[in-house]
Design a protein around this motif. Sequence first.
Motif, short mmCIF file in Angstrom:
data_model
loop_
_atom_site.label_atom_id
_atom_site.label_comp_id
_atom_site.label_asym_id
_atom_site.label_seq_id
_atom_site.Cartn_x
_atom_site.Cartn_y
_atom_site.Cartn_z
N PHE A 167 0.80 -1.22 0.00
CA PHE A 167 0.00 0.00 0.00
C PHE A 167 0.84 1.28 0.00
O PHE A 167 0.38 2.32 -0.48
CB PHE A 167 -0.95 0.01 1.21
CG PHE A 167 -2.04 -1.02 1.12
CD1 PHE A 167 -3.09 -0.85 0.23
CD2 PHE A 167 -2.02 -2.15 1.90
CE1 PHE A 167 -4.10 -1.79 0.14
CE2 PHE A 167 -3.02 -3.11 1.82
CZ PHE A 167 -4.07 -2.92 0.93
N ASP A 168 2.05 1.22 0.55
CA ASP A 168 2.88 2.43 0.60
C ASP A 168 4.36 2.04 0.45
O ASP A 168 5.13 2.09 1.41
CB ASP A 168 2.66 3.17 1.91
CG ASP A 168 3.17 4.61 1.85
OD1 ASP A 168 3.96 4.92 0.93
OD2 ASP A 168 2.78 5.41 2.72
N PRO A 169 4.77 1.65 -0.77
CA PRO A 169 6.15 1.19 -0.96
C PRO A 169 7.20 2.26 -0.68
O PRO A 169 8.31 1.95 -0.26
CB PRO A 169 6.18 0.76 -2.44
CG PRO A 169 5.02 1.46 -3.07
CD PRO A 169 3.98 1.58 -2.00
N VAL A 170 6.85 3.53 -0.91
CA VAL A 170 7.81 4.61 -0.67
C VAL A 170 8.13 4.71 0.83
O VAL A 170 9.29 4.80 1.23
CB VAL A 170 7.26 5.96 -1.19
CG1 VAL A 170 8.22 7.09 -0.82
CG2 VAL A 170 7.05 5.90 -2.70
N PHE A 171 7.07 4.68 1.66
CA PHE A 171 7.28 4.73 3.11
C PHE A 171 8.01 3.48 3.58
O PHE A 171 8.90 3.55 4.44
CB PHE A 171 5.93 4.86 3.83
CG PHE A 171 6.05 4.84 5.33
CD1 PHE A 171 6.63 5.91 6.00
CD2 PHE A 171 5.58 3.76 6.05
CE1 PHE A 171 6.75 5.89 7.38
CE2 PHE A 171 5.70 3.74 7.44
CZ PHE A 171 6.28 4.80 8.10
#
Length: 294
Positions: A167-171
């Motif tokens: 859901f949030d690969p950057v984080f």
Amino acid sequence: MNEFWVLLTGAMVGITCGLTGVFLILRKTAMIADAISHTVLFGIVVAFMITQSLNGFWMLLGAAIAGLLTTYLVQVLQSGGLQEDAAIGVVFTSLFALGVLFITLFAGNVHLDVEHVLMGEIAFVPWDTWSILGFTMPKAVWMLSIVLVLNVLFLVLFYKEIKLSTFDPVFALSIGLPIIVMHYSYMTLVSLTTVAAFDSVGAVLVVAMLIGPAATAYLISKSVRSMIFWSMTFGVTAAITGYYLAKLWNTSIAGMMAAMIGIIFMLVFLFMPHDGIVWKMLTRLKLNASKSAL
């Protein structure tokens, strides 16, 4: 007893693929499952060419490597500027064609044929058995059991990590999660699930089971846990109803199971409360009727 093993195999395919397919849908990489389900043929043939054995372990290993190779090549082509769907198409067709070519050239007299890989024959499952620790069960059941345990262990141990990287690969990357390792580990499980299932039910049903139940569950679920539960439930339902309808109409068991997945998806898509097409139409008609009455 034979009917029991066929039903159990179909249900285990539904559970194993339903569990694995959830994150394919959530990651929007569903079509990579189609590619892997066909390119594992290349891995199986190469494993046979090297070992000259149809042993299940080498088949699994070859399939897992082929699945990783497929994923890696798709990523390389995407990094080179090619769109994802085009990259999948190029890798899928190339490796599958190589697998067919290698069968023709090097395994023509061995029980490795394209039709068996694509369509399978689940009715023959009870006659191909393994004896392990004194227990004799069909090979397909043993392989699916092993892969199911691996899938469950992976999700239990890395549920938070795989969920966050989805859901949030950057984080996830910013806090130090090895998202590349997670991605390739997950694709390895997809490969293992595919080869464990298609030996008995064929690549067509494997793709249907990986994508259909999870996509159906996505329509009605409010959480990942709920989606996992409903995905496995729809997979088992399609397997059982497909088997009995195939017996009733004397048709392909795997084909009917795949058809039932499509039917279940359409029923949910059309009639699910609040968001189904039919529900929305009825709500709109009631609203218009209320306005007319005023």
